[in-house]
Design an enzyme around this catalytic site. Sequence first.
Site, PDB file in Angstrom:
ATOM      1  N   ALA B 250       0.813  -1.213   0.000  1.00 31.38           N
ATOM      2  CA  ALA B 250       0.000   0.000   0.000  1.00 31.38           C
ATOM      3  C   ALA B 250       0.850   1.268   0.000  1.00 31.38           C
ATOM      4  CB  ALA B 250      -0.948  -0.009   1.199  1.00 31.38           C
ATOM      5  N   HIS B 251       0.189   2.401  -0.036  1.00 33.25           N
ATOM      6  CA  HIS B 251       0.889   3.683  -0.157  1.00 33.25           C
ATOM      7  C   HIS B 251       1.799   3.960   1.034  1.00 33.25           C
ATOM      8  CE1 HIS B 251      -3.061   5.857   1.349  1.00 33.25           C
ATOM      9  NE2 HIS B 251      -2.817   4.765   2.016  1.00 33.25           N
ATOM     10  N   ASN B 252       2.978   4.487   0.708  1.00 31.56           N
ATOM     11  CA  ASN B 252       3.979   4.900   1.696  1.00 31.56           C
ATOM     12  C   ASN B 252       4.671   3.747   2.399  1.00 31.56           C
ATOM     13  OD1 ASN B 252       3.452   7.662   1.177  1.00 31.56           O
ATOM     14  ND2 ASN B 252       1.648   7.523   2.452  1.00 31.56           N
TER      15      ASN B 252
END
Lengths: 340, 340, 340
Positions: B250-252
Amino acid sequence: MVDTHFYQNNGPFELAKIAELTSSTLSDTSKAGVQIKDMATIKNAKEGDICFFYDKKAKDEASQIKASACVTTKELAPFVANGVTVLINDNPKLAFLSLSKAFYDLKTPKSSISEKAFVDKTAKIGKNCIIEPFAVIKENVVLGDGCRIESGAVIEANCQIGNNCRIGANAYVSYCLMGNDCYIYSGARIGCDGFGFDLIGGKHERVPQLGRVIIGNDVEIGANSCVDRGALDDTVIGDGCRVDNLVQIAHNDVLGRGCVVVAQVGIAGSCTFGDYVVCGGQAGFADHLNIGSFAQIAAQSGVMRDVEPKAVLLGTPAIGFKDYMRQVAFLQKNSKKQGG
Amino acid sequence: MVDTHFYQNNGPFELAKIAELTSSTLSDTSKAGVQIKDMATIKNAKEGDICFFYDKKAKDEASQIKASACVTTKELAPFVANGVTVLINDNPKLAFLSLSKAFYDLKTPKSSISEKAFVDKTAKIGKNCIIEPFAVIKENVVLGDGCRIESGAVIEANCQIGNNCRIGANAYVSYCLMGNDCYIYSGARIGCDGFGFDLIGGKHERVPQLGRVIIGNDVEIGANSCVDRGALDDTVIGDGCRVDNLVQIAHNDVLGRGCVVVAQVGIAGSCTFGDYVVCGGQAGFADHLNIGSFAQIAAQSGVMRDVEPKAVLLGTPAIGFKDYMRQVAFLQKNSKKQGG
Amino acid sequence: MVDTHFYQNNGPFELAKIAELTSSTLSDTSKAGVQIKDMATIKNAKEGDICFFYDKKAKDEASQIKASACVTTKELAPFVANGVTVLINDNPKLAFLSLSKAFYDLKTPKSSISEKAFVDKTAKIGKNCIIEPFAVIKENVVLGDGCRIESGAVIEANCQIGNNCRIGANAYVSYCLMGNDCYIYSGARIGCDGFGFDLIGGKHERVPQLGRVIIGNDVEIGANSCVDRGALDDTVIGDGCRVDNLVQIAHNDVLGRGCVVVAQVGIAGSCTFGDYVVCGGQAGFADHLNIGSFAQIAAQSGVMRDVEPKAVLLGTPAIGFKDYMRQVAFLQKNSKKQGG
């Protein structure tokens, strides 16, 4: 720092303008003319940046902020490092949202229909659409205005798609009626046959799947997720649903409005979800369940029974939060006791 | 027997040559001239083949080897069937690796840019690239030397890709800076929007995702896996990482060097992994966790807290190996007792 | 009501004809001439429709049927609402199957090879194939008669595919020998490299994957599922297997005949399944396991050991049904006791 290679920066903005754009109150009006060049996280922001502080857990990081300015609540403001200009806002997340829209436009290609796309002559294409190279739009498809059909996306015959929808690269849409403002991410598979067989004479005879997928307005279906079409009735995804990546939604599932389905969730066939149900990642649902509105199902849970509205469940089989915690504690304590 | 329909066999090789290629010692030098035609598994090897025996668990099979020769360690050699010529090697797996590269080249098409591909005129394409039919390379993409972009792959605007990268069929790469020697498998989705919303007035308002995906050197991302781009900071996959199929990152998320992520793992947003973390299949990680270097997370585990370096965890919630085994044993024993 | 936008309705049919087509007995022969226009579910059927009642759990809904006719068993017939004409059949599911084939043909496009496809000149294409725009068929591929290769599908060099196979949109097939009557769904990835590495000097050195994927007759591989090719031996999917969406099948797995693998299951490498094994959704299998014929593995189970034929397992680690239920009950009871 946002990479201007990918995102066009419309800044800088003065702090007075930012206060206006985000409906914030500038704590030190002498700083109204300070120029802000970019948005950044608390951790990585530097001079010229603005950051957003809304979670008390980050108060140690807040005390180290290097940004020129920080949007936060009245309650959290005292934790912000000295020398950082504070903008007070009841909802810093909303302020972030507003400001990011001001600072950055996602570059959208101009509307055009690529000569390298395949658009059947019977398809009806709305105004101002983008149809990229190697997209496929088959017979009798109806496409609304302002849609973007990315490279390699395939829209099967007879589908109807509303306005301002985006169908991602290599996505597949079939047997589908879709509302407005939907985003089907790259590689998603909409409308494939549901998984239905009858074992007859040692052979798994396929049960014809004769339904559709009905997708409401403002729906997102994540990358590589699958939504099978119904067997006789339809599979339905309600208005405002957010479905993450690699999710499986089986035939005849009906999701109400505003449901949030995190990555890798699997929902077996013929489940009915109320509104605003939230499912954590990798959770699974047995078939034919009713899940009440506002229920929250934790990540990796296995739901085997109907769920009451507003219930908060976790574990496999999924149980209430308190029961789960009690079981975890019991096991931990007693297995050690006996082990010693 | 390897199918020469798909893989070109460069053999036969004499055993003396094989000993040299693999840095092995031939136990019976009178067999130096024996011709070896192919490589095969212990179980299926026949005369003319060479096989590799490195796991003591297979000692019953080793005693039945039909191959002409077998590479094994000094310790395991006595278990090999009589009549099989033994090559002694401290690391038979490495010998297998070396020999397989000698016996078989994966056929790579000649470099060429298909007339049926779409390459924007502003894209910069390195030397000796292969760009297959219906691949799409958009504006301002920079592609290094020796890259292979397979059919239906889509490289979005402004991406930068190093040398000797392979982007598999129908894969999607966007908002991405990629190092050298990477392999993005068929159907992988790199750089899609992270799953971020704020519930405002009953509507899940999308939080703009303004970050990138930074992929190091020598990284593999498996088939149909998804790596979302960051929200403000970047999603980072470190040098030498190996990500299997159907994984969600997922993001980051930030993965250090050499991490191994087995199929269907899901990592929620903003997790930071050290180096050489190993995650078994279907494991899940809550968001914002720190996972120490060399930690090993067993298959299907659910990790809800930070993990110390070198920890070995399993279960949901994930706990230490001994604790888990003790809990399993406790449950088994006591539930039976009470059941009786 | 089936949407004739997507599915062509061949009706109406008289009840006498329907009794004949489904081998049912019409309970009231005075209704032989009644016209039936469509099929529908018990819940949504209305006048002019026929529905099917085969699960006693639905008896309350059966008492409310609005359809003109209902196919059910002798035993269940008394639960059907008054006024609905009943057709008696030992197997209403089979009747549904037969009648749905009579009522609806899935529209199949006419055979043709799109000018916008890429078919290598060395490929051999059987009679009456459909090859859609932007499909890719590479060198030396052999394709049987009556195949449908959908848009964006990629068939790699040297693959052999039998008769009447359907390769879905944007699917990928490589290093594969496939029998007749197979359906590879949209986005499935067949024949990618297995996940094999040796850690040598801090680097995960790729182990060359030199095997194939052998797919029998009448096999379905669901949307976005992945079947990796073997390392030296082959990955094998037996005749009649049904694999749902988002499933991971690793290198050297061998599935017998008629196995059913529900969505999001993950099978690690070198597992051997007997015939007619059934795996519930999200179940996981460690590597190198033998799973006996007719074993049933419940959803989300984690299988760590060999499984006897006909075993019914659930949980992680997977155990027998009774043991699992006993453990769940024990935990529930004792954690509450102690909690109080």
